[in-house]
Enzyme design. Structure first.
Site, PDB file in Angstrom:
ATOM      1  N   HIS A  37       0.768  -1.246   0.000  1.00 25.71           N
ATOM      2  CA  HIS A  37       0.000   0.000   0.000  1.00 25.71           C
ATOM      3  C   HIS A  37       0.799   1.295   0.000  1.00 25.71           C
ATOM      4  O   HIS A  37       0.182   2.362  -0.013  1.00 25.71           O
ATOM      5  CB  HIS A  37      -0.949   0.014   1.205  1.00 25.71           C
ATOM      6  N   HIS A 137      -2.804  -3.062   8.193  1.00 25.61           N
ATOM      7  CA  HIS A 137      -3.900  -3.429   7.289  1.00 25.61           C
ATOM      8  C   HIS A 137      -4.570  -2.166   6.769  1.00 25.61           C
ATOM      9  O   HIS A 137      -4.908  -1.270   7.547  1.00 25.61           O
ATOM     10  CB  HIS A 137      -4.932  -4.289   8.032  1.00 25.61           C
TER      11      HIS A 137
END
Length: 145
Positions: A37, A137
């Site tokens: 990410h 996450h």
């Protein structure tokens, strides 16, 4: 009655054996988060960018349906777990300020490579899960209202 140093030494050694794997596990989850990410300085933010980055980050076997890249420095992303974040839903943190992001969506077809993606770029607040002060996450992103 004095306690011999043997039991204390044993407890100390057991602590050394148990703690490092836990810390290493947190670090590996953070590293995985960054791989999936984080892209500090993207070169283009179009469909080709998504196809190139998804392949480079090994997110194409099978083709991942959706993935968001956060553009910014690691310390600002990490700060969402602290001062730059607010509690959000269960065990999540929402960034107080928006980040530049690119969301890559698989355009369908086969889940096998070559994967084709459509890019969507913008400034959004991000929602992440944190463990021990580290992002582990990515949950979602949205425009501020």
């Amino acid at each position: 009655m004095a306690i011999s140093p043997g039991p204390l030494f044993l407890i100390f050694v057991l602590g050394l054996v148990v703690i490092p794997p836990t810390l290493a596990q947190d670090d590996s989850r953070y590293t995985k988060f960054l791989t999936q990410h984080h892209d500090a300085k993207p070169k283009g933010r179009d469909d080709r960018y998504c196809e190139r980055m998804m392949k480079r980050r090994s997110l194409t076997s099978p083709c991942k349906d959706v993935n968001t890249f956060i553009h910014g420095n690691k310390s600002n992303i990490k700060a969402i777990c602290g001062a730059n974040g607010s509690p959000y839903r269960e065990n999540l943190r929402m960034s107080k300020s928006p980040f530049q992001v690119t969301t890559c969506k698989h355009t369908g077809g086969s889940p096998r490579p070559p994967c084709q993606y459509r890019a969507s770029a913008g400034f959004r607040h991000v929602v992440i899960a944190c463990e021990n002060g580290l992002p582990v996450h990515f949950d979602e992103s949205f425009f501020s209202l």
